[in-house]
Design an enzyme around this catalytic site. Structure first.
Site, PDB file in Angstrom:
ATOM      1  N   SER A 147       0.840  -1.120   0.017  1.00 30.90           N
ATOM      2  CA  SER A 147       0.004  -0.094  -0.036  1.00 30.90           C
ATOM      3  C   SER A 147       0.737   1.469   0.045  1.00 30.90           C
ATOM      4  O   SER A 147       1.931   1.028   0.505  1.00 30.90           O
ATOM      5  CB  SER A 147      -1.128   0.026   1.224  1.00 30.90           C
ATOM      6  OG  SER A 147      -1.525   1.291   1.464  1.00 30.90           O
ATOM      7  N   TYR A 160      -1.271  -0.660  10.140  1.00 37.95           N
ATOM      8  CA  TYR A 160      -1.555  -1.034   9.035  1.00 37.95           C
ATOM      9  C   TYR A 160      -0.018  -0.556   8.138  1.00 37.95           C
ATOM     10  O   TYR A 160       0.455  -1.443   7.471  1.00 37.95           O
ATOM     11  CB  TYR A 160      -2.673  -0.363   8.703  1.00 37.95           C
ATOM     12  CG  TYR A 160      -2.957  -0.825   6.985  1.00 37.95           C
ATOM     13  CD1 TYR A 160      -3.392  -2.075   6.670  1.00 37.95           C
ATOM     14  CD2 TYR A 160      -2.578   0.366   6.207  1.00 37.95           C
ATOM     15  CE1 TYR A 160      -3.740  -2.017   5.398  1.00 37.95           C
ATOM     16  CE2 TYR A 160      -2.984   0.064   4.680  1.00 37.95           C
ATOM     17  CZ  TYR A 160      -3.555  -1.331   4.300  1.00 37.95           C
ATOM     18  OH  TYR A 160      -3.698  -1.430   2.839  1.00 37.95           O
ATOM     19  N   LYS A 164       2.843  -2.813   6.043  1.00 35.93           N
ATOM     20  CA  LYS A 164       2.722  -2.898   4.794  1.00 35.93           C
ATOM     21  C   LYS A 164       4.322  -2.481   4.400  1.00 35.93           C
ATOM     22  O   LYS A 164       4.812  -2.706   3.576  1.00 35.93           O
ATOM     23  CB  LYS A 164       1.911  -2.053   4.100  1.00 35.93           C
ATOM     24  CG  LYS A 164       0.608  -2.044   4.273  1.00 35.93           C
ATOM     25  CD  LYS A 164       0.194  -3.625   3.279  1.00 35.93           C
ATOM     26  CE  LYS A 164      -1.155  -3.997   3.111  1.00 35.93           C
ATOM     27  NZ  LYS A 164      -1.466  -5.129   2.337  1.00 35.93           N
TER      28      LYS A 164
HETATM   29  N1  LIG Z   1      -8.703  -0.681  -1.626  1.00 38.28           N
HETATM   30  C1  LIG Z   1      -7.781   0.208  -1.370  1.00 38.28           C
HETATM   31  O1  LIG Z   1      -7.677   1.655  -1.294  1.00 38.28           O
HETATM   32  C2  LIG Z   1      -6.420  -0.232  -1.025  1.00 38.28           C
HETATM   33  C3  LIG Z   1      -5.373   0.707  -1.213  1.00 38.28           C
HETATM   34  C4  LIG Z   1      -3.878   0.295  -0.763  1.00 38.28           C
HETATM   35  C5  LIG Z   1      -3.727  -1.181  -0.438  1.00 38.28           C
HETATM   36  N2  LIG Z   1      -4.859  -1.946  -0.347  1.00 38.28           N
HETATM   37  C6  LIG Z   1      -4.511  -3.376  -0.293  1.00 38.28           C
HETATM   38  O2  LIG Z   1      -5.254  -4.115  -1.608  1.00 38.28           O
HETATM   39  C7  LIG Z   1      -5.518  -5.384  -0.979  1.00 38.28           C
HETATM   40  C8  LIG Z   1      -6.829  -5.788  -1.198  1.00 38.28           C
HETATM   41  O3  LIG Z   1      -7.837  -4.891  -0.592  1.00 38.28           O
HETATM   42  P1  LIG Z   1      -9.180  -4.665  -1.411  1.00 38.28           P
HETATM   43  O4  LIG Z   1      -9.414  -3.266  -1.257  1.00 38.28           O
HETATM   44  O5  LIG Z   1      -9.291  -5.371  -2.650  1.00 38.28           O
HETATM   45  O6  LIG Z   1     -10.172  -5.472  -0.099  1.00 38.28           O
HETATM   46  P2  LIG Z   1     -11.600  -5.991  -0.262  1.00 38.28           P
HETATM   47  O7  LIG Z   1     -12.338  -5.467  -1.481  1.00 38.28           O
HETATM   48  O8  LIG Z   1     -12.196  -5.769   0.979  1.00 38.28           O
HETATM   49  O9  LIG Z   1     -11.103  -7.533  -0.390  1.00 38.28           O
HETATM   50  C9  LIG Z   1     -10.418  -8.135   0.806  1.00 38.28           C
HETATM   51  C10 LIG Z   1     -10.585  -9.520   0.249  1.00 38.28           C
HETATM   52  O10 LIG Z   1      -9.611 -10.159   1.274  1.00 38.28           O
HETATM   53  C11 LIG Z   1     -10.282 -11.527   1.725  1.00 38.28           C
HETATM   54  N3  LIG Z   1      -9.882 -11.599   3.279  1.00 38.28           N
HETATM   55  C12 LIG Z   1     -10.040 -10.657   4.078  1.00 38.28           C
HETATM   56  N4  LIG Z   1      -9.439 -11.132   5.125  1.00 38.28           N
HETATM   57  C13 LIG Z   1      -8.899 -12.313   4.909  1.00 38.28           C
HETATM   58  C14 LIG Z   1      -8.303 -13.450   5.646  1.00 38.28           C
HETATM   59  N5  LIG Z   1      -7.920 -13.377   6.902  1.00 38.28           N
HETATM   60  N6  LIG Z   1      -7.761 -14.494   4.892  1.00 38.28           N
HETATM   61  C15 LIG Z   1      -8.297 -14.831   3.594  1.00 38.28           C
HETATM   62  N7  LIG Z   1      -9.016 -13.656   2.898  1.00 38.28           N
HETATM   63  C16 LIG Z   1      -9.332 -12.706   3.743  1.00 38.28           C
HETATM   64  C17 LIG Z   1     -11.883 -10.934   1.545  1.00 38.28           C
HETATM   65  O11 LIG Z   1     -12.774 -12.024   1.522  1.00 38.28           O
HETATM   66  P3  LIG Z   1     -13.612 -12.408   2.960  1.00 38.28           P
HETATM   67  O12 LIG Z   1     -13.954 -11.419   3.818  1.00 38.28           O
HETATM   68  O13 LIG Z   1     -14.777 -13.348   2.268  1.00 38.28           O
HETATM   69  O14 LIG Z   1     -12.350 -13.502   3.550  1.00 38.28           O
HETATM   70  C18 LIG Z   1     -11.959 -10.331   0.236  1.00 38.28           C
HETATM   71  O15 LIG Z   1     -11.845 -11.203  -0.753  1.00 38.28           O
HETATM   72  C19 LIG Z   1      -5.104  -5.389   0.381  1.00 38.28           C
HETATM   73  O16 LIG Z   1      -3.826  -6.080   0.716  1.00 38.28           O
HETATM   74  C20 LIG Z   1      -5.141  -3.945   0.925  1.00 38.28           C
HETATM   75  O17 LIG Z   1      -4.158  -3.555   2.129  1.00 38.28           O
HETATM   76  C21 LIG Z   1      -6.058  -1.534  -0.686  1.00 38.28           C
END
Ligand SMILES: NC(=O)c1ccc[n+]([C@@H]2O[C@H](COP(=O)([O-])OP(=O)(O)OC[C@H]3O[C@@H](n4cnc5c(N)ncnc54)[C@H](OP(=O)(O)O)[C@@H]3O)[C@@H](O)[C@H]2O)c1
Length: 255
Positions: A147, A160, A164
């Site tokens: 991130s 967090y 990261k």
């Molecule tokens: N969105 C942003 O703005 C952003 C920015 C920077 C970095 N990121 C990074 O991008 C990545 C994905 O984020 P996203 O925004 O796509 O989130 P998201 O839409 O909330 O999706 C998260 C996914 O992870 C699964 N998950 C959560 N906890 C888990 C666990 N303990 N074991 C296995 N699966 C798990 C969730 O499904 P279940 O709940 O069914 O397990 C879901 O499939 C993360 O690493 C996040 O830190 C996101």
């Protein structure tokens, strides 16, 4: 001269993507699948994964849905063994699942919350990478979804950010140690991407407008825009690319 290597195809490859039931992980799995990879999609809820797999299959993608909590050692082991049983090897691992259980100043974060953040965001990718290694042939690619918060201290996202930042260092160390095996390791640091995970930042108009002012492109990113970068890093097009963190953040970190 036409070079067959010069294309973003993943035919014959097997990819394991954690957190693939929605958001960025789902977009990555879909992009990999369309590029010809067999995708193992994992998250905690089997039902949701089954729906996603059925959706993918309509587009001709071979998808194996397998529920596993990345913080659970036993479930991690089952995820790897089931994948190897089904496909014989793992060419690509995307450590994408993450958590951010608290929002607030450091002194308000409990040890339990800090521990959970490090377990899911750092130690699970570390353990999964180690578990995948014996099954990853030369040419393999590991991608950690980090991130921008790991590159620059984020307000009230203390642990967090720490998790990261450490994941970025893990990326570099793995890349150095596993280069001799022909395995590449890279990270992606997304900026603000419209998903459930970031909902608190785009749901509230005031917070959203504040966030947009800090992004030179003046918009949020889409999960597909992270998947495009992941596809490049997973493919043979990136054969000389290892040990780096790539941002896709609308220019946020450049300011
Ligand atoms: N969105 C942003 O703005 C952003 C920015 C920077 C970095 N990121 C990074 O991008 C990545 C994905 O984020 P996203 O925004 O796509 O989130 P998201 O839409 O909330 O999706 C998260 C996914 O992870 C699964 N998950 C959560 N906890 C888990 C666990 N303990 N074991 C296995 N699966 C798990 C969730 O499904 P279940 O709940 O069914 O397990 C879901 O499939 C993360 O690493 C996040 O830190 C996101």
């Amino acid at each position: 001269m036409k070079e067959e290597k010069n294309c973003l195809r993943l035919d014959g490859k097997t990819a394991v993507i954690t957190g693939a039931s929605k958001g960025i992980g789902k977009a990555i799995a879909y992009a990999f699948g369309l590029a010809g990879a067999r995708v193992v999609i994992s998250s905690r809820k089997q039902e949701r994964l089954d729906v996603v797999a059925a959706e993918f299959e309509k587009d001709g993608i071979t998808a194996l849905p397998f529920a596993a909590h990345v913080g659970d050692a036993d479930q991690r082991r089952q995820l790897i063994s089931r994948t190897v049983e089904a496909f014989g090897k793992i060419d690509i691992l995307v450590n994408n699942a993450a958590t951010n259980p608290v929002f607030g100043p450091l002194e308000t974060i409990s040890l339990e919350a800090a521990d959970k953040t490090l377990q899911i965001n750092l130690l699970a990718p570390f353990a999964l990478s180690n578990a995948v290694l014996p099954h990853m042939p030369e040419g393999g690619s590991i991608i950690h979804i980090s991130s921008v918060e790991g590159e620059r201290p984020g307000k009230y996202m203390g642990m967090y950010s720490v998790s990261k930042a450490a994941l970025s260092m893990l990326t570099r160390i793995q890349a150095g140690e596993w280069a001799e095996r022909g395995i590449r390791v890279n990270g992606i640091a997304p900026g603000l991407i419209r998903t459930k995970f970031s909902q608190a930042l785009w749901d509230n108009e005031k917070i959203y407008q504040y966030a947009l002012r800090r992004i030179p492109l003046r918009r949020m990113g889409r999960p597909e825009e992270i998947a495009a970068l992941a596809l490049f890093l997973a493919s043979d097009m990136a054969s000389y690319v290892t040990g780096s963190i790539y941002t896709a953040d609308g220019g946020y970190l450049a300011q």
